[in-house]
Design an enzyme around this catalytic site. Structure first.
Site, PDB file in Angstrom:
ATOM      1  N   GLU A  86       5.233  -6.227  -5.511  1.00 32.79           N
ATOM      2  CA  GLU A  86       6.402  -5.356  -5.652  1.00 32.79           C
ATOM      3  C   GLU A  86       7.149  -5.644  -6.942  1.00 32.79           C
ATOM      4  OE1 GLU A  86       7.210  -4.756  -0.919  1.00 32.79           O
ATOM      5  OE2 GLU A  86       8.307  -6.301  -1.985  1.00 32.79           O
ATOM      6  N   ASN A 125      12.934  -2.980  -2.505  1.00 35.33           N
ATOM      7  CA  ASN A 125      13.268  -3.526  -1.195  1.00 35.33           C
ATOM      8  C   ASN A 125      14.671  -3.189  -0.725  1.00 35.33           C
ATOM      9  OD1 ASN A 125      10.925  -5.009  -0.122  1.00 35.33           O
ATOM     10  ND2 ASN A 125      11.023  -5.907  -2.170  1.00 35.33           N
ATOM     11  N   THR A 166      15.850   4.246   2.367  1.00 37.46           N
ATOM     12  CA  THR A 166      16.767   5.353   2.069  1.00 37.46           C
ATOM     13  C   THR A 166      16.039   6.482   1.363  1.00 37.46           C
ATOM     14  OG1 THR A 166      17.413   4.206   0.066  1.00 37.46           O
ATOM     15  CG2 THR A 166      18.800   3.935   2.003  1.00 37.46           C
ATOM     16  N   LYS A 223      -5.353  -4.666   0.954  1.00 38.12           N
ATOM     17  CA  LYS A 223      -4.102  -3.952   0.716  1.00 38.12           C
ATOM     18  C   LYS A 223      -2.929  -4.919   0.852  1.00 38.12           C
ATOM     19  CE  LYS A 223      -1.351  -2.753   3.240  1.00 38.12           C
ATOM     20  NZ  LYS A 223      -0.235  -2.496   4.179  1.00 38.12           N
ATOM     21  N   THR A 268      -0.589   1.312   1.915  1.00 35.03           N
ATOM     22  CA  THR A 268       0.719   1.795   2.384  1.00 35.03           C
ATOM     23  C   THR A 268       1.553   2.095   1.131  1.00 35.03           C
ATOM     24  OG1 THR A 268       1.369  -0.510   2.724  1.00 35.03           O
ATOM     25  CG2 THR A 268       0.709   0.737   4.654  1.00 35.03           C
ATOM     26  N   THR A 273       2.247  -5.769   5.776  1.00 30.24           N
ATOM     27  CA  THR A 273       0.933  -6.331   5.953  1.00 30.24           C
ATOM     28  C   THR A 273       0.040  -6.459   4.748  1.00 30.24           C
ATOM     29  OG1 THR A 273       0.907  -5.358   8.128  1.00 30.24           O
ATOM     30  CG2 THR A 273      -1.177  -6.175   7.305  1.00 30.24           C
TER      31      THR A 273
END
Lengths: 405, 405
Positions: free
Chosen positions: B276, B400, B405, B179, B153, B190
């Site tokens: 992330e 995050n 946006t 993933k 993703t 996920t």
């Protein structure tokens, strides 16, 4: 960054409680970094302390002294937390209490020490002791504003609250100050709160009030879920108010308690509003819980979720992140189809999914505000709990990543 | 950002396991967003699923199907998580399984569905069903790289691991893909893991392996403490390997288990490395614990502390933050003077304070590395647990906060 205007209130002096401020030059020359509370004989003090097992030496010593004597002095220094300092930390804290006791003509057990600042470095006892004469010479009932500034570390604003309330025809006074901008700053640590009243309060009741009011205010705020080694919140009652002693049966207790609660909440909320990098003040209400523990588990899981906090920073009504946080809070046999989640007055989640009447525009309108309430009704009991937190911004990372550089 | 080179390994094909990839255009036209695993008859499958109570419809359905039949197909879509979708979510997941079953000539219960992507929006069943014929027509044992890319993703890189190991004179093969870049991304959610081997493994043992290996790998990584609604990790055994069935008593089991463990760990670690905003890969080892629970409590409290994570981002050897996190982990009667904390091979904390031989320069030298181990010895028992995490950077907030946006 900070949320709201953050102006200090007018402080009502508390009869029997004097404040002295001095500069010991612990971290910066000239900075007023030592604050002394001087309590009239007969005053009573109760408090709550950090639950972190690595509690600092002054916390350990304050607990011991409080168990032995009624305190006459509180000695607070910023710039050094005297935490992670092993046995030397205790020796140093005792030395400071002894020095103040000697100058003031009381016993060392009548002094409670509090420290906040760098962890793991020896307390500069000499500097602190050198400032005590000046602090004692300057004591007055007026210096609440200076004291609020004197206990700051990296706070961006001083924090205070003050009330007068008519009790049995006479005005009783409550004033308090607090500090803290992250729940912990191991190099510039600590949440501190000092609340004083001139009421005379029965000692057992005083500890009950200190515990209960601390629990639902200072112990319900969280910036980042980290708990300081030095957190302390003290309630002082000088007994100078002319009315009768307040006991658990006093008709005046509810009114006094309500005024104290306002001061506790205002001081605790001021810490969240000044949270590291905060741009939002967030109230998380969990209702319909079967137990207090599950209400708090849900509230804190939402309050600590980095994904919820970054969405709040972005003013993003990202309800999936709230729902997922509720789902991982560990509530046994939670009925996902029964619970409801509200953002302000807008229903986000109902019947196990996004509420039918929800629209992005309605969620956005709430999120755009500076003060936001997330309400979660678990629909399985009668218990309600509230916690307060702030968002998670770029400034939080900047402040905490660049803290020592 | 991501840690390490992140190149895909050479994948060894697994006899009896075919992969089909197709484009359903769920979120972006032309994006390959549907992956099908086709298992030879007689294959066995075991797995573990999210513990989040708001688990997605495909998780509920996969659990049900797995309890009824040996799966022949795994159907994975990205772009939509089919989570927070109420009763319609189940209907949609069933519809996808029925469509694939009909085209493949199996029963719907022989299909396990997996979804990842936006929460709370209806699954585009028509688009997915429309892509199934293409996916089935394209199945081959070779397409592991395409499959690793097909389940991504917001991952910045595909993730895979592959091993061949000599078992009883024949080579057994294990290949897997995973993933995930945050533990949860409610809009692009996920962690998924799919590991296949051609070994024939007794069904009870297969579930034991899936549970135990998942527990010490995928269930020991954390980016931000948030748990997805869709996490799933499946272990498939096609049984095409010519050797005997592997049972709990097989002499070959330790060797097979070790190879499987390597693949599990490599896939799980790849998720942390692609966390992330991650700039550091951090191993947290807690030893000397009295119970597994207290070892994990300490490890996760350190791994989730925003203050520890921002210090890691800053390459700041801020040992006070680690010490404070250990102190609030809730270990009863922890002996603060006995425990030791190491950063790499440098002792930070000993005798209740900073280690005598610690120096900022030595701590800094460890912190400057891209892969860092924090080792905490509680000195009260024999239990050891390890978790893996990453740091907390500006990019985490950016990713995050600006996600939608």
């Amino acid at each position: 960054m900070a949320v709201g205007p953050g102006t200090l209130p007018e402080f009502f002096p508390v009869a029997g409680v004097k404040l002295g401020i001095a500069s010991a030059g612990i971290k910066k020359p000239g900075r007023k970094d030592v604050v002394v509370f001087e309590l009239v004989p007969g005053s009573r003090v109760a408090g709550i302390f950090t639950r972190n097992q690595f509690c600092a030496a002054p916390v350990t010593l304050s607990r011991q002294h409080l168990a032995k004597k009624s305190p006459r002095y509180l000695l607070i220094n910023t710039g050094n937390a005297n935490a992670g300092t092993g046995e030397r930390g205790m020796t140093d804290a005792i030395a400071c209490c002894e020095a103040l006791a000697e100058k003031a003509g009381v016993s060392p057990e009548e002094v409670l020490p509090f420290s906040t600042g760098v962890i793991g470095e020896p307390l500069p006892v000499g500097k602190i002791v050198g400032a005590l004469a000046g602090a004692l010479a300057s004591t007055s009932e007026q210096d609440w504003v200076e004291a609020a500034k004197g206990i700051m570390t990296t706070d961006t604003r001083p924090k205070g609250a003050s009330r007068q309330v008519d009790l049995d025809g006479d005005m009783v006074t409550i004033s308090g100050i607090s500090k803290g901008a992250g729940m912990i700053r191991p190099n510039m640590a600590t949440m501190l709160g000092f609340i004083a009243t001139d009421a005379r309060i029965e000692p057992g009741l005083l500890q009950t009030l200190a515990s209960e009011l601390g629990e639902t205010s200072f112990n319900r705020i969280t910036i980042d879920g980290d708990t300081s080694t030095n957190d302390s919140c003290m309630l002082m009652a000088s007994g100078q108010y002319r009315g009768p002693e307040i006991t658990a049966d006093s008709p005046a207790l509810p009114k006094l308690r309500a005024a104290l609660e306002e001061v506790y909440l205002e001081l605790a909320h001021a810490i969240v509003r000044d949270g590291e990098g905060a741009t939002k003040f967030v109230t998380i209400e969990v209702s319909g819980a079967a137990t207090q523990q599950e209400a708090l588990d849900v509230a804190y899981t939402v309050a600590h979720s980095p994904l919820v906090k970054t969405a709040l920073f972005a003013s993003d009504p990202n309800w999936g992140r709230i729902l997922a946080a509720v789902g991982r809070a560990g509530v046994p046999e939670l009925d996902l189809n029964a619970l409801e989640i509200f953002l302000g007055d807008v229903c986000l989640v109902r019947d196990g999914g996004r509420a039918d009447d929800y629209s992005e525009a309605r969620g956005q309108a709430v999120m755009d505000q500076e003060e936001i309430t997330i309400a979660i009704d678990l629909k399985r009991g009668e218990i309600k709990e509230t916690v307060w937190t702030c968002d998670f911004s770029h400034d939080y990372v900047t402040i905490n990543a660049e803290y020592r550089t």
